[in-house]
Design an enzyme around this catalytic site. Structure first.
Site, mmCIF file in Angstrom:
data_model
loop_
_atom_site.group_PDB
_atom_site.id
_atom_site.type_symbol
_atom_site.label_atom_id
_atom_site.label_comp_id
_atom_site.label_asym_id
_atom_site.label_seq_id
_atom_site.Cartn_x
_atom_site.Cartn_y
_atom_site.Cartn_z
ATOM 1 N N PRO A 1 0.706 -1.086 0.021
ATOM 2 C CA PRO A 1 -0.004 0.120 -0.011
ATOM 3 C C PRO A 1 0.546 1.220 -0.057
ATOM 4 O O PRO A 1 1.899 1.419 0.803
ATOM 5 C CB PRO A 1 -0.649 -0.103 1.306
ATOM 6 C CG PRO A 1 -1.071 -1.414 1.550
ATOM 7 C CD PRO A 1 0.386 -2.336 1.222
ATOM 8 N N CYS A 2 0.332 2.112 -0.606
ATOM 9 C CA CYS A 2 1.303 3.438 -1.080
ATOM 10 C C CYS A 2 0.652 4.889 -0.269
ATOM 11 O O CYS A 2 1.236 5.649 -0.768
ATOM 12 C CB CYS A 2 1.457 3.764 -2.549
ATOM 13 S SG CYS A 2 -0.035 4.237 -3.523
ATOM 14 N N GLN A 3 -0.417 4.662 0.417
ATOM 15 C CA GLN A 3 -1.206 5.808 1.043
ATOM 16 C C GLN A 3 -0.075 6.595 1.776
ATOM 17 O O GLN A 3 -0.501 7.891 1.784
ATOM 18 C CB GLN A 3 -2.219 5.490 1.602
ATOM 19 C CG GLN A 3 -3.639 4.841 0.683
ATOM 20 C CD GLN A 3 -3.366 3.496 0.727
ATOM 21 O OE1 GLN A 3 -2.426 2.686 0.696
ATOM 22 N NE2 GLN A 3 -4.461 2.668 0.275
ATOM 23 N N ILE B 1 3.129 6.972 1.414
ATOM 24 C CA ILE B 1 4.077 7.545 0.418
ATOM 25 C C ILE B 1 3.721 8.435 -0.647
ATOM 26 O O ILE B 1 4.408 9.383 -0.994
ATOM 27 C CB ILE B 1 4.798 6.188 -0.149
ATOM 28 C CG1 ILE B 1 5.255 5.299 1.043
ATOM 29 C CG2 ILE B 1 5.992 6.613 -0.957
ATOM 30 C CD1 ILE B 1 5.512 3.945 0.540
ATOM 31 N N SER B 2 2.620 8.145 -1.123
ATOM 32 C CA SER B 2 1.982 8.852 -2.451
ATOM 33 C C SER B 2 2.088 10.461 -1.946
ATOM 34 O O SER B 2 1.901 10.964 -0.781
ATOM 35 C CB SER B 2 0.587 8.504 -2.748
ATOM 36 O OG SER B 2 0.194 9.324 -3.905
#
Length: 334
Positions: free
Chosen positions: A72-74, A76-77
């Protein structure tokens, strides 16, 4: 090769790996709607699966040559709060995966790791998070290489993502990057080159493209009539030329955030209304096409009862299938 599909979503990794001739040995996905689509699209009857990576034990996981995951990239994005993948609750699931590998005997560990995430992973927290990722992979026995690839080289969508390949030391795995077309190295992009060295030979991350020709630019149509690339999430109100490249799809969930395109209106009343153009948002099917999914895959998910909102979200969350295929075609045990 046999692969495990973690944080599987609707199976972009699965489809790309399968198209390259590899076989799925198991998959993990917690979202009930994504699981519904995954099971509708892929032939997974009798294949090991789990819903929550946090409850999986290493002894349960079938032996495989490659583990694929886009954690999951939430956190990091650039569109999120950017807590980083060590502090953020969701992106820290990366360490849940490496913990499972730590629990395996070396002979049972995958030869390859294929990891995908947003490009911001390279620079968040001054690059220290990416360094921590490399240290973690080094400690569990993997040499790493990485590259930033743009989906616009294989589909009409501008979507830059970092792809990391881990090679288990002592195994005969094939180097992946830079991706070569024929006998020519594809276009290099010095703007994404990093100077971090790895155990896997020379510094990686050359940012090579997947094909030789460069994409046409995204054309924004509106009051400004600009022509430019638009990365990140599409902004409401932007309208794009249908002949250009789409901006990066996000998990817009059908809430009015979808990219919009301008089309010529050829209806019977177009000339009378002095209006030659009309604007519409892209359809869920078009969103899936922009991620490289064949129409039959979308149809199976739609017929499984998924709403348009979920279909939009699933497209935005997925990896781009032809990019995975291009990488997977190079991966082999030598």
């Amino acid at each position: 090769m046999r692969f495990i599909d973690l944080f599987a979503g609707i199976g972009g990794f699965h489809l790309g790996m399968e198209q390259a001739g590899h076989e799925c040995a198991g998959w993990v996905e917690w979202d009930k709607f994504a699981r519904k689509s995954y099971q509708a699209i892929h032939d997974v009857k009798g294949v090991w699966n789990a819903s929550d990576i946090r409850t999986v034990r290493s002894t349960e996981i079938p032996r495989a040559d490659c583990w694929c995951f886009g954690f999951p990239c939430q956190d990091i994005s650039v569109a999120g709060k950017q807590k980083g993948f060590t502090a953020g609750k969701r992106s820290s699931l990366f360490f849940t995966v490496t913990g499972l590998i730590r629990d395996l005997e070396e002979k049972d560990r995958p030869s390859y790791l294929l990891i995908e995430n947003v490009k911001n992973l390279l620079s968040i927290n001054g690059g220290f998070d990416f360094l921590k990722l490399q240290i973690e992979l080094d400690e569990i026995g993997y040499d790493v290489e990485w590259d930033v690839l743009d989906s616009a080289q294989v589909v009409p969508q501008h979507r830059e993502r970092v792809f990391i390949v881990g090679h288990l030391r002592g195994r005969s795995t094939r180097k992946v990057f830079p991706i070569i077309k024929g006998n020519q190295e594809v276009d290099s992009r010095p703007d994404t080159t990093n100077t971090l060295t790895t155990r896997y030979g020379e510094a990686q991350g050359t940012g090579s493209y997947l094909v030789e020709s460069k994409p046409s630019q995204v054309r924004q149509i509106g009051n400004t009539m600009n022509t430019d690339y638009f990365g990140g999430n599409p902004q409401p109100g932007r309208v794009y030329d249908p002949e250009g490249i789409s901006p990066t799809l996000s998990t817009m969930q059908g809430g009015g955030q979808e990219p919009k395109i301008m089309l010529e209106d050829r209806g019977p009343f177009a000339s009378q209304n002095q209006s030659k153009w009309r604007i519409r948002k892209i359809t869920p099917l078009e969103a899936w096409r922009l991620q490289g999914f064949p129409d039959w895959a979308f149809t199976r998910a739609q017929e499984a009862g998924l709403s348009d909102s979920q279909l939009y979200k699933q497209a935005g969350n997925s990896v781009t299938v032809p990019v995975i295929k291009a990488i997977a075609e190079i991966m082999e045990l030598t």
